[in-house]
Design a protein around this motif. Sequence first.
Motif, PDB file in Angstrom:
ATOM      1  N   SER A 126      -4.870 -10.273  -8.957  1.00  0.00           N
ATOM      2  CA  SER A 126      -4.372  -9.094  -9.667  1.00  0.00           C
ATOM      3  C   SER A 126      -4.452  -7.853  -8.787  1.00  0.00           C
ATOM      4  O   SER A 126      -5.257  -7.800  -7.846  1.00  0.00           O
ATOM      5  CB  SER A 126      -5.201  -8.879 -10.941  1.00  0.00           C
ATOM      6  OG  SER A 126      -4.878  -7.654 -11.561  1.00  0.00           O
ATOM      7  N   VAL A 127      -3.614  -6.871  -9.119  1.00  0.00           N
ATOM      8  CA  VAL A 127      -3.697  -5.556  -8.471  1.00  0.00           C
ATOM      9  C   VAL A 127      -3.835  -4.473  -9.541  1.00  0.00           C
ATOM     10  O   VAL A 127      -3.536  -3.311  -9.299  1.00  0.00           O
ATOM     11  CB  VAL A 127      -2.465  -5.273  -7.580  1.00  0.00           C
ATOM     12  CG1 VAL A 127      -2.403  -6.244  -6.408  1.00  0.00           C
ATOM     13  CG2 VAL A 127      -1.160  -5.339  -8.390  1.00  0.00           C
ATOM     14  N   SER A 128      -4.291  -4.858 -10.726  1.00  0.00           N
ATOM     15  CA  SER A 128      -4.367  -3.922 -11.847  1.00  0.00           C
ATOM     16  C   SER A 128      -5.404  -2.828 -11.635  1.00  0.00           C
ATOM     17  O   SER A 128      -5.282  -1.740 -12.201  1.00  0.00           O
ATOM     18  CB  SER A 128      -4.663  -4.671 -13.148  1.00  0.00           C
ATOM     19  OG  SER A 128      -5.913  -5.343 -13.057  1.00  0.00           O
ATOM     20  N   THR A 129      -6.430  -3.118 -10.839  1.00  0.00           N
ATOM     21  CA  THR A 129      -7.443  -2.115 -10.494  1.00  0.00           C
ATOM     22  C   THR A 129      -7.661  -2.133  -8.985  1.00  0.00           C
ATOM     23  O   THR A 129      -7.266  -3.085  -8.305  1.00  0.00           O
ATOM     24  CB  THR A 129      -8.784  -2.394 -11.190  1.00  0.00           C
ATOM     25  OG1 THR A 129      -9.351  -3.615 -10.653  1.00  0.00           O
ATOM     26  CG2 THR A 129      -8.606  -2.539 -12.705  1.00  0.00           C
ATOM     27  N   ILE A 160       7.410   3.760  -3.614  1.00  0.00           N
ATOM     28  CA  ILE A 160       6.892   4.487  -4.767  1.00  0.00           C
ATOM     29  C   ILE A 160       7.346   3.838  -6.077  1.00  0.00           C
ATOM     30  O   ILE A 160       6.598   3.793  -7.061  1.00  0.00           O
ATOM     31  CB  ILE A 160       7.302   5.989  -4.714  1.00  0.00           C
ATOM     32  CG1 ILE A 160       6.541   6.770  -5.779  1.00  0.00           C
ATOM     33  CG2 ILE A 160       8.805   6.153  -4.860  1.00  0.00           C
ATOM     34  CD1 ILE A 160       6.692   8.269  -5.642  1.00  0.00           C
ATOM     35  N   ILE A 161       8.562   3.293  -6.075  1.00  0.00           N
ATOM     36  CA  ILE A 161       9.074   2.600  -7.264  1.00  0.00           C
ATOM     37  C   ILE A 161       8.358   1.268  -7.442  1.00  0.00           C
ATOM     38  O   ILE A 161       7.998   0.871  -8.559  1.00  0.00           O
ATOM     39  CB  ILE A 161      10.596   2.388  -7.150  1.00  0.00           C
ATOM     40  CG1 ILE A 161      11.309   3.746  -7.125  1.00  0.00           C
ATOM     41  CG2 ILE A 161      11.114   1.514  -8.286  1.00  0.00           C
ATOM     42  CD1 ILE A 161      12.808   3.642  -6.930  1.00  0.00           C
ATOM     43  N   LEU A 162       8.133   0.567  -6.320  1.00  0.00           N
ATOM     44  CA  LEU A 162       7.420  -0.713  -6.369  1.00  0.00           C
ATOM     45  C   LEU A 162       6.019  -0.530  -6.948  1.00  0.00           C
ATOM     46  O   LEU A 162       5.584  -1.300  -7.811  1.00  0.00           O
ATOM     47  CB  LEU A 162       7.337  -1.317  -4.964  1.00  0.00           C
ATOM     48  CG  LEU A 162       6.554  -2.632  -4.843  1.00  0.00           C
ATOM     49  CD1 LEU A 162       7.224  -3.738  -5.638  1.00  0.00           C
ATOM     50  CD2 LEU A 162       6.401  -3.037  -3.383  1.00  0.00           C
ATOM     51  N   LEU A 169       4.485  -2.169 -10.450  1.00  0.00           N
ATOM     52  CA  LEU A 169       3.294  -3.036 -10.437  1.00  0.00           C
ATOM     53  C   LEU A 169       2.108  -2.403 -11.169  1.00  0.00           C
ATOM     54  O   LEU A 169       1.070  -3.042 -11.327  1.00  0.00           O
ATOM     55  CB  LEU A 169       2.892  -3.350  -8.986  1.00  0.00           C
ATOM     56  CG  LEU A 169       3.851  -4.236  -8.184  1.00  0.00           C
ATOM     57  CD1 LEU A 169       3.371  -4.388  -6.753  1.00  0.00           C
ATOM     58  CD2 LEU A 169       4.013  -5.598  -8.841  1.00  0.00           C
ATOM     59  N   GLY A 170       2.262  -1.154 -11.591  1.00  0.00           N
ATOM     60  CA  GLY A 170       1.171  -0.467 -12.282  1.00  0.00           C
ATOM     61  C   GLY A 170       0.050  -0.040 -11.367  1.00  0.00           C
ATOM     62  O   GLY A 170      -1.091   0.120 -11.810  1.00  0.00           O
TER      63      GLY A 170
END
Length: 312
Positions: free
Chosen positions: A205-208, A300-302, A306-307
Amino acid sequence: MITEPEEITLKAKAIMLIQKTFTCAKNREELEQLLTQANNVIELSSGCCTLIVGDSGSGKTTLLKKFKDKFNEQHACTTSDNNSVQACYIRSPSNMSPLDLYRAILKGFGEPGLIDGTEVQLRNRIAKQMQTKRYRVLLFDEFQQVVEKVGIKSVRQIADYLKELVDEFNVYLVFAGTSKVENLLFINEQFASRNALTIKKSLLSVSTKKNYRTYVSYLRTLNGKIGFTNIDFTDPQINLPLFATTHGDLRQLTQTLSKAILFAANRNRDEMLKSDLVSTYTPKLIKGRLQVNPYTQKFIILKKELGVNYEV
């Protein structure tokens, strides 16, 4: 005469990637937990079970098969008394009927051809096979299919039968699948009391920021063990597009990297480049539209998609 070690080709490294994917994940620690539980069953002659739950691509099947290989390697017969015990991998049936699970077990045991018989006959054949081949560990993959596709009465019946296997043969049963597998424990309290361990698997994950660091560390360790590229995996311009194509799925990550490595090898290069990832990228259809190539998308959009709302 001292000979130089043969250099590993890039194509061979693509094949090695599957093995190293296992060693870089949490699987090593989980493998030791499974082996410990299995050895306790053997030494104490007291059966129990374990659940491995997680999303598709989180490494459940890889862990099961590694466990089977390692257990059978540790318990291989080394004497003439044929006193070895063994583990068996069983693929749960996708089209479930009350007898399908028993047929799947017998197929895992190596019975050839079409497996027919009544419930009593199939159970007797399972018991005979377990005694003659000394199966002490049964590994059920995709077991949520068993829980999902039959009614509560049939699931309870299956749980009762599995409980009997645990008690009668002192076996170690491992059930891998989605979180639906845990319903097996809720349906039968006596079976639940025999559950010694639950392993929770999760996707990368890359959420945090912490999860992102774990993900990057995974990529760096993977490359460090194989050496297939000089790409800097700490660069978010590399690791975030790669994440966007795989979404933390270990299976997809392995396939994506292997494909790019083979692409480079077929062009007679000795390392994978970022351009190989770009060239082998295959867009997915999402809500009727083809996914934008994340390697060429505005960064920046990517990040926003991805949050990733932290500095990378």
